[in-house]
Write an enzyme that holds these catalytic residues in place. Structure first.
Site, short mmCIF file in Angstrom:
data_model
loop_
_atom_site.label_atom_id
_atom_site.label_comp_id
_atom_site.label_asym_id
_atom_site.label_seq_id
_atom_site.Cartn_x
_atom_site.Cartn_y
_atom_site.Cartn_z
N SER A 199 0.81 -1.21 0.00
CA SER A 199 0.00 0.00 0.00
C SER A 199 0.85 1.28 0.00
CB SER A 199 -0.95 -0.05 1.20
OG SER A 199 -2.08 0.68 0.90
N LYS A 216 4.10 1.99 -2.59
CA LYS A 216 4.51 3.19 -3.32
C LYS A 216 5.98 3.46 -2.97
CE LYS A 216 0.05 5.33 -1.79
NZ LYS A 216 -1.06 4.77 -2.49
N TRP A 260 -10.32 0.60 -4.39
CA TRP A 260 -9.69 1.90 -4.07
C TRP A 260 -8.34 2.02 -4.78
CZ3 TRP A 260 -11.33 6.35 -2.58
CH2 TRP A 260 -10.57 7.24 -1.81
N HIS A 276 -7.63 -5.71 0.48
CA HIS A 276 -6.38 -4.96 0.60
C HIS A 276 -5.59 -5.51 1.79
CE1 HIS A 276 -4.17 -1.19 0.04
NE2 HIS A 276 -4.20 -0.99 1.35
#
Ligand code: GCU
Length: 347
Positions: free
Chosen positions: A184, A188, A275, A327
């Protein structure tokens, strides 16, 4: 089909790796904090006694980076198989300092022959708008920052690079097989870590979505508007220019992955993680594929359609899977990245 979807997005064309990275740093993440002038390590051996049934060593290490008049220390947790030989290894940027952790199934990683060095991102600097604590506090006078000064993601990435500095002091690791990974916001971070440091031969991004693995133009779920409203401090100030202005960006997230080429990149999505937007994550893999051809390597080898649950594309230097569920950085994700690395590094 994928070609047409991409065409409609009208992505900025590729430039040299240096130029693409420079645009990303200037406009999105901020320039990386400087390398330390000196670095020292303090180890506590046998940190978790009898760890992994005695199959692995466990160590806590405090890494201290020295700048002109200041210094900054953060702890990492090191698990290395006891077996003879050079071990492939993960540097895992994690949400917690626990080992094992629900996002790091350490014993299974060790049983697969891998070492893992992890740290808690909040031990580097808090996950909030306060630029006076941790590494941020050492970098900024009065917590104020300029338009291209680093946001928190750049600082966490900088810390992963210090873990690599430490790893380089060990002779039991295989440096042709170094993987930076995270989930998540930390996925990144993993991509940025590898883009700015060639010592990482693989980057693994788990469900990183907006401003990570996913193309921003036409993205579903989270958009730059949302992320800049909720987490402006992850990025540099310049990034706000692109709220609801994606089609005018002189970059998109394919630049981030392209800056890692020709090294390996693996992007993982979860089916119910709307999302993050799995479609836009897989499109990045497809968009960068051509870059690898320049290096006479296979880029992304996939079906010509958007991803479906249980897809796993491992044939090229860019890997991808879409797992069922939410997620999460799951054991299934770990086993798939391990499989990919074993296949490409012939372990
Ligand atoms: C939020 C944020 C995402 C991020 C995620 C996480 O959902 O909007 O961009 O990836 O937190 O880090 O768990």
């Amino acid at each position: 089909m994928l070609e047409n979807i991409l065409k409609e997005k009208n992505l900025p064309p590729f430039k040299s790796s240096e130029e693409m990275l420079d645009i990303l740093l200037k406009e999105e993440y901020g320039y990386m904090p400087p390398k330390p002038e000196g670095i020292t390590y303090k180890s506590i051996e046998n940190y978790i006694p009898n760890f992994c049934a005695g199959k692995a060593i466990s160590r806590k290490v405090e890494i201290t980076s020295q700048f002109s008049k200041k210094e900054f220390t953060f702890p990492i947790y090191v698990t290395i198989p006891k077996k003879e030989g050079k071990h492939p290894f993960f540097i895992c940027i994690n949400f917690r300092d626990s080992v094992p952790d629900r996002y790091i199934p350490v014993e299974e990683i060790v049983d697969n022959g891998f070492a893992v060095l992890s740290f808690c991102y909040k031990d580097v600097t808090d996950d909030n708008n306060d630029f006076t604590n941790g590494l941020a506090g050492e970098l900024y006078e009065n917590g104020k920052r300029g338009a291209s000064d680093p946001g928190k993601i750049a600082m966490w990435a900088w810390a992963a690079q210090r873990v690599m500095d430490y790893a380089e002091t060990l002779d039991c690791l295989d440096f042709e097989c170094s993987i930076v990974c995270g989930h998540s916001r930390l996925g990144k971070t993993a991509l940025l870590t590898a883009a700015t440091d060639e010592r990482f031969k693989y980057a693994y991004s788990n469900n990183s979505g907006c401003s990570g693995a996913a193309i921003s133009r036409g993205k579903q779920g989270e958009r730059i508007e949302d992320i800049c409203k909720n987490f402006p401090y992850w990025f540099c100030e310049n990034y706000k220019k692109y709220v609801n202005n994606e089609y005018n960006m002189p970059f998109d997230q394919h630049y981030l992955v392209a800056s890692i080429a020709p090294r390996y990149v693996y992007i993982a999505s979860a089916d119910e993680d709307k999302w993050a937007d799995p479609d836009s994550e897989m499109l990045t893999c497809y968009a960068v594929s051509g870059i690898y051809e320049k290096y006479r390597k296979k880029g992304f080898v996939c079906e010509d359609r958007l991803p479906q649950v249980n897809d796993m594309f491992h044939d090229g230097c860019v890997g991808y899977h879409l797992r069922a569920g939410l997620h999460y950085f799951s054991r299934e994700d770990w086993l798939k990245i391990i499989k990919f690395v074993k296949k490409h590094s012939c372990i």
